[in-house]
Write a protein that holds these residues in place. Sequence first.
Motif, PDB file in Angstrom:
ATOM      1  N   LEU A  42      -6.001  -2.505   4.896  1.00 55.53           N
ATOM      2  CA  LEU A  42      -6.208  -3.326   3.708  1.00 55.53           C
ATOM      3  C   LEU A  42      -7.683  -3.689   3.687  1.00 55.53           C
ATOM      4  N   CYS A  50      -6.695  -0.271  -0.543  1.00 57.96           N
ATOM      5  CA  CYS A  50      -6.145   0.193   0.739  1.00 57.96           C
ATOM      6  C   CYS A  50      -6.369   1.693   0.929  1.00 57.96           C
ATOM      7  N   CYS A  53       0.871  -1.182   0.000  1.00 54.43           N
ATOM      8  CA  CYS A  53       0.000   0.000   0.000  1.00 54.43           C
ATOM      9  C   CYS A  53       0.902   1.224   0.000  1.00 54.43           C
TER      10      CYS A  53
END
Length: 228
Positions: free
Chosen positions: A165, A201, A146
């Motif tokens: 997430l 994310c 991410c």
Amino acid sequence: MNAFTFLLCVLMHEVTGQIKDISPARILVPQRIVSENSNLHVICSTFGFKKNTPVYVYLCNNGTGVERLSQKPEENDSTFTLTKVTPTDSGEYSCVHSISEYKPDEVNATGINSIGIHVLANFQPANLTLSSPSSVSQGAKVEFVCSLPYVLQTLDDCGSVQSYLMRDRAIYQVQGFDVKQREARFVIQDAVQKDSGLYSCVVRPSQCFKDAERLTGNNAVILQVQKG
């Protein structure tokens, strides 16, 4: 002098009069970075800039009035409170005052000083990449990265903030996001079929946490776990 010229002169006189009628003030703020949905408190001080008369104090954002308060002759400070601010409230704030009352948005001026205020979104959509193929076998290790392409502003200059997430728009894992490195890594050990889904994310630069079920990132990646 025809009617059009006369009307134009009157309008110019009114505009010029308003500009001359606006005087500068000083702005003070306890925090320059605030989180979304919080309250922003701003103090406008006319100390040394007004006579002992009642005035109207205007809070300006990027040179345009947004709020107005009346101030008594014996007062020098006026406190403005902007409730439940959003990122659109970010900008360069300053204060001015006048003995005349105007609608805030009629005032176009800046004060003695300006202070930049940034309102952090509660959740910042981020980019997600998958280090493995999008289709893996059961028992495989899966890693997501991410990331953000820019330096994230945070409250109190945090070095690490929370990131999430998301799987099918619901929180799946929580991980620390390294502000300096601008990334977080999520790992699924021994993936099983129920780990299949649409992943994205988000990053939380502030301390607020609301409506997580509706969060989405900048993009989504599909993970499909096959039977071994």
